[in-house]
Write a protein that holds these residues in place. Structure first.
Motif, PDB file in Angstrom:
ATOM      1  N   ALA A  71       0.776  -1.239   0.094  1.00 24.54           N
ATOM      2  CA  ALA A  71      -0.168   0.101   0.009  1.00 24.54           C
ATOM      3  C   ALA A  71       1.064   1.263  -0.103  1.00 24.54           C
ATOM      4  N   MET A  72       2.178   1.185   0.418  1.00 24.43           N
ATOM      5  CA  MET A  72       2.867   2.242   0.202  1.00 24.43           C
ATOM      6  C   MET A  72       3.133   2.849  -1.266  1.00 24.43           C
ATOM      7  N   ASP A  73       2.815   2.077  -1.848  1.00 17.55           N
ATOM      8  CA  ASP A  73       2.894   2.318  -3.440  1.00 17.55           C
ATOM      9  C   ASP A  73       1.640   3.237  -3.875  1.00 17.55           C
ATOM     10  N   LEU A  74       0.726   3.693  -3.063  1.00 15.86           N
ATOM     11  CA  LEU A  74      -0.500   4.440  -3.300  1.00 15.86           C
ATOM     12  C   LEU A  74       0.029   5.914  -2.945  1.00 15.86           C
ATOM     13  N   LEU A  75       1.063   6.070  -2.188  1.00 20.02           N
ATOM     14  CA  LEU A  75       1.358   7.341  -1.611  1.00 20.02           C
ATOM     15  C   LEU A  75       1.932   8.118  -2.994  1.00 20.02           C
ATOM     16  N   PRO A  76       1.945   9.434  -2.874  1.00 14.41           N
ATOM     17  CA  PRO A  76       2.504  10.129  -4.058  1.00 14.41           C
ATOM     18  C   PRO A  76       3.888   9.910  -4.319  1.00 14.41           C
ATOM     19  N   VAL A  77       4.103   9.882  -5.468  1.00 20.36           N
ATOM     20  CA  VAL A  77       5.691   9.216  -5.935  1.00 20.36           C
ATOM     21  C   VAL A  77       6.640  10.245  -5.072  1.00 20.36           C
ATOM     22  N   ASP A  78       6.784  11.364  -4.950  1.00 24.32           N
ATOM     23  CA  ASP A  78       7.513  12.391  -4.574  1.00 24.32           C
ATOM     24  C   ASP A  78       7.537  12.554  -3.073  1.00 24.32           C
ATOM     25  N   LEU A  79       6.344  12.264  -2.404  1.00 20.52           N
ATOM     26  CA  LEU A  79       6.037  12.583  -1.053  1.00 20.52           C
ATOM     27  C   LEU A  79       7.101  12.233  -0.151  1.00 20.52           C
ATOM     28  N   VAL A  80       7.542  10.774  -0.183  1.00 17.70           N
ATOM     29  CA  VAL A  80       8.305  10.315   0.852  1.00 17.70           C
ATOM     30  C   VAL A  80       9.630  10.980   0.710  1.00 17.70           C
ATOM     31  N   SER A  81      10.048  10.990  -0.364  1.00 20.57           N
ATOM     32  CA  SER A  81      11.451  11.582  -0.857  1.00 20.57           C
ATOM     33  C   SER A  81      11.578  13.018  -0.398  1.00 20.57           C
ATOM     34  N   LEU A  82      10.402  13.923  -0.567  1.00 20.10           N
ATOM     35  CA  LEU A  82      10.625  15.156  -0.022  1.00 20.10           C
ATOM     36  C   LEU A  82      10.860  15.230   1.479  1.00 20.10           C
ATOM     37  N   LEU A  83       9.965  14.359   2.102  1.00 22.39           N
ATOM     38  CA  LEU A  83       9.995  14.220   3.480  1.00 22.39           C
ATOM     39  C   LEU A  83      11.122  13.785   4.084  1.00 22.39           C
ATOM     40  N   MET A  84      11.974  12.877   3.277  1.00 15.74           N
ATOM     41  CA  MET A  84      13.222  12.415   3.862  1.00 15.74           C
ATOM     42  C   MET A  84      14.288  13.638   3.595  1.00 15.74           C
ATOM     43  N   SER A  85      14.148  14.060   2.534  1.00  8.39           N
ATOM     44  CA  SER A  85      15.268  15.085   1.921  1.00  8.39           C
ATOM     45  C   SER A  85      14.982  16.282   2.908  1.00  8.39           C
ATOM     46  N   SER A  86      14.281  16.558   3.607  1.00  4.06           N
ATOM     47  CA  SER A  86      13.793  17.489   4.669  1.00  4.06           C
ATOM     48  C   SER A  86      14.413  17.285   5.772  1.00  4.06           C
ATOM     49  N   VAL A  87      15.013  16.052   6.066  1.00  3.35           N
ATOM     50  CA  VAL A  87      15.668  15.585   7.252  1.00  3.35           C
ATOM     51  C   VAL A  87      16.968  15.260   6.956  1.00  3.35           C
ATOM     52  N   GLY A  88      17.585  15.547   5.425  1.00  2.00           N
ATOM     53  CA  GLY A  88      18.822  15.218   5.139  1.00  2.00           C
ATOM     54  C   GLY A  88      19.000  14.134   4.417  1.00  2.00           C
ATOM     55  N   VAL A  89      18.071  13.146   4.291  1.00  2.00           N
ATOM     56  CA  VAL A  89      18.262  11.915   3.469  1.00  2.00           C
ATOM     57  C   VAL A  89      18.193  12.139   2.181  1.00  2.00           C
ATOM     58  N   GLY A  90      19.235  11.722   1.176  1.00  2.14           N
ATOM     59  CA  GLY A  90      19.143  12.042  -0.053  1.00  2.14           C
ATOM     60  C   GLY A  90      18.008  11.123  -0.953  1.00  2.14           C
ATOM     61  N   HIS A  91      17.701   9.998  -0.703  1.00  2.00           N
ATOM     62  CA  HIS A  91      16.722   9.536  -1.343  1.00  2.00           C
ATOM     63  C   HIS A  91      16.164   8.383  -0.514  1.00  2.00           C
ATOM     64  N   TRP A  92      14.895   7.886  -0.799  1.00  2.00           N
ATOM     65  CA  TRP A  92      14.178   6.824   0.147  1.00  2.00           C
ATOM     66  C   TRP A  92      13.436   6.082  -0.864  1.00  2.00           C
ATOM     67  N   LYS A  93      13.370   4.804  -1.018  1.00  2.00           N
ATOM     68  CA  LYS A  93      12.456   4.090  -1.634  1.00  2.00           C
ATOM     69  C   LYS A  93      11.519   3.655  -0.763  1.00  2.00           C
ATOM     70  N   ALA A  94      10.428   3.995  -1.288  1.00  2.00           N
ATOM     71  CA  ALA A  94       9.037   3.933  -0.218  1.00  2.00           C
ATOM     72  C   ALA A  94       8.392   2.565  -0.106  1.00  2.00           C
ATOM     73  N   VAL A  95       8.455   1.862  -1.322  1.00  2.00           N
ATOM     74  CA  VAL A  95       7.778   0.713  -1.235  1.00  2.00           C
ATOM     75  C   VAL A  95       8.816  -0.651  -1.168  1.00  2.00           C
ATOM     76  N   PRO A  96       8.565  -1.246   0.093  1.00  2.00           N
ATOM     77  CA  PRO A  96       9.738  -2.263   0.409  1.00  2.00           C
ATOM     78  C   PRO A  96       9.684  -3.599  -0.471  1.00  2.00           C
ATOM     79  N   THR A  97       8.392  -3.670  -1.014  1.00  2.00           N
ATOM     80  CA  THR A  97       8.011  -4.997  -1.830  1.00  2.00           C
ATOM     81  C   THR A  97       8.677  -4.785  -3.178  1.00  2.00           C
ATOM     82  N   THR A  98       9.164  -3.820  -3.538  1.00  2.00           N
ATOM     83  CA  THR A  98       9.558  -3.360  -4.698  1.00  2.00           C
ATOM     84  C   THR A  98      11.398  -3.693  -4.801  1.00  2.00           C
ATOM     85  N   ASP A  99      11.692  -4.248  -3.537  1.00  2.00           N
ATOM     86  CA  ASP A  99      13.087  -4.716  -3.424  1.00  2.00           C
ATOM     87  C   ASP A  99      13.071  -6.152  -3.075  1.00  2.00           C
TER      88      ASP A  99
END
Length: 256
Positions: free
Chosen positions: A105-133
């Protein structure tokens, strides 16, 4: 290209499909997969534990009723599919369905939402959907595979299991062929479990990323229908992983 320039399409896709990894080689860890999976597990199963503690025997509230419907669905599948005696299969099936569904269900979040949130705390990128790993999907499927082996030895004992491996389906005279077919059959189980979940979720995430590259008006036109359809996919993939696990464990409890 300046630092403020917008990324190209290939850079954008690579950014969203690359895990945040620490370490090298065999001892590397996909931090985003591990953290997201653990946090979702704590939230979801902590919530379900809270509902269970507050459950009443009277008329249930909406939350308790929803959890009871989910529990009944899983119990029905276990009763209809599993033909052995084991107290772990029901809880395992419920855990798999709920956890895999939430990871998907993490796949239903807007594509850039998690990346923007993590970038705001200094994390360069964050793959939001664990089952795509594939590391996660193979870890789950290999765990199921070890349970299959455990119950084969526990229920049939070593002698019974070895007799089944070397005599089914062609009889003892063709033991090498029986062994070969058994190896292929058993190794195909974790591989198919892992790749089916990974492939479907990876493809779905790729479609969302491609839609995000389109002009804003097309994102709404194409994104909403795909998200609605994708709800069916994430539910179906969680159900398939659960039901195949039940089937495989049922086969481990049966003797030819």
């Amino acid at each position: 290209m300046t630092e403020s320039a917008a990324p190209s399409s290939s850079e954008y896709i690579h950014h969203h499909l690359t895990n945040l990894v620490i370490g090298k080689g065999f001892w590397s860890f996909d931090i985003d997969t591990l953290v997201t999976s653990a946090v979702l597990g704590l939230i979801v199963f902590g919530f379900m534990a809270s509902v269970a503690r507050k459950a009443t025997s009277g008329v249930p509230g909406r939350t308790q009723a929803a959890v009871e419907i989910l529990l009944e669905m899983v119990q029905t599948q276990v009763r209809d599919t599993f033909h052995g005696e084991s107290g772990i299969v029901g809880p395992l099936a419920l855990t798999i369905f709920v956890w895999v569904f939430c990871l998907n269900a993490m796949d239903l979040l807007p594509v850039d939402l998690v990346s923007l949130l993590m970038s705001s705390v200094g994390v360069g990128h964050w793959k939001a959907v664990p089952t795509t790993d594939p590391n996660l999907t193979f870890a789950m499927s290999i765990t199921v595979f070890f349970l299959i082996l455990y119950y084969n030895f526990k229920i049939k004992k070593c002698g019974g299991f070895m007799r089944e491996v070397f005599t089914v389906p062609f009889g003892a005279k063709l033991a090498p062929f029986n062994l070969l077919f058994r190896l292929i059959e058993d190794l195909a189980k974790p591989v198919s479990l892992a790749l089916r979940l990974f492939g479907n979720m990876y493809a779905g995430e790729m479609v969302f990323i491609l839609i995000a590259l389109l002009p804003p008006y097309l994102q709404w036109v194409l994104g909403a229908p795909w998200a609605i359809f994708h709800i069916l996919i994430i539910t179906l993939q969680a159900f398939i992983f659960m039901i195949l696990t039940i089937i495989y464990l049922s086969m481990a409890h049966e003797s030819h």
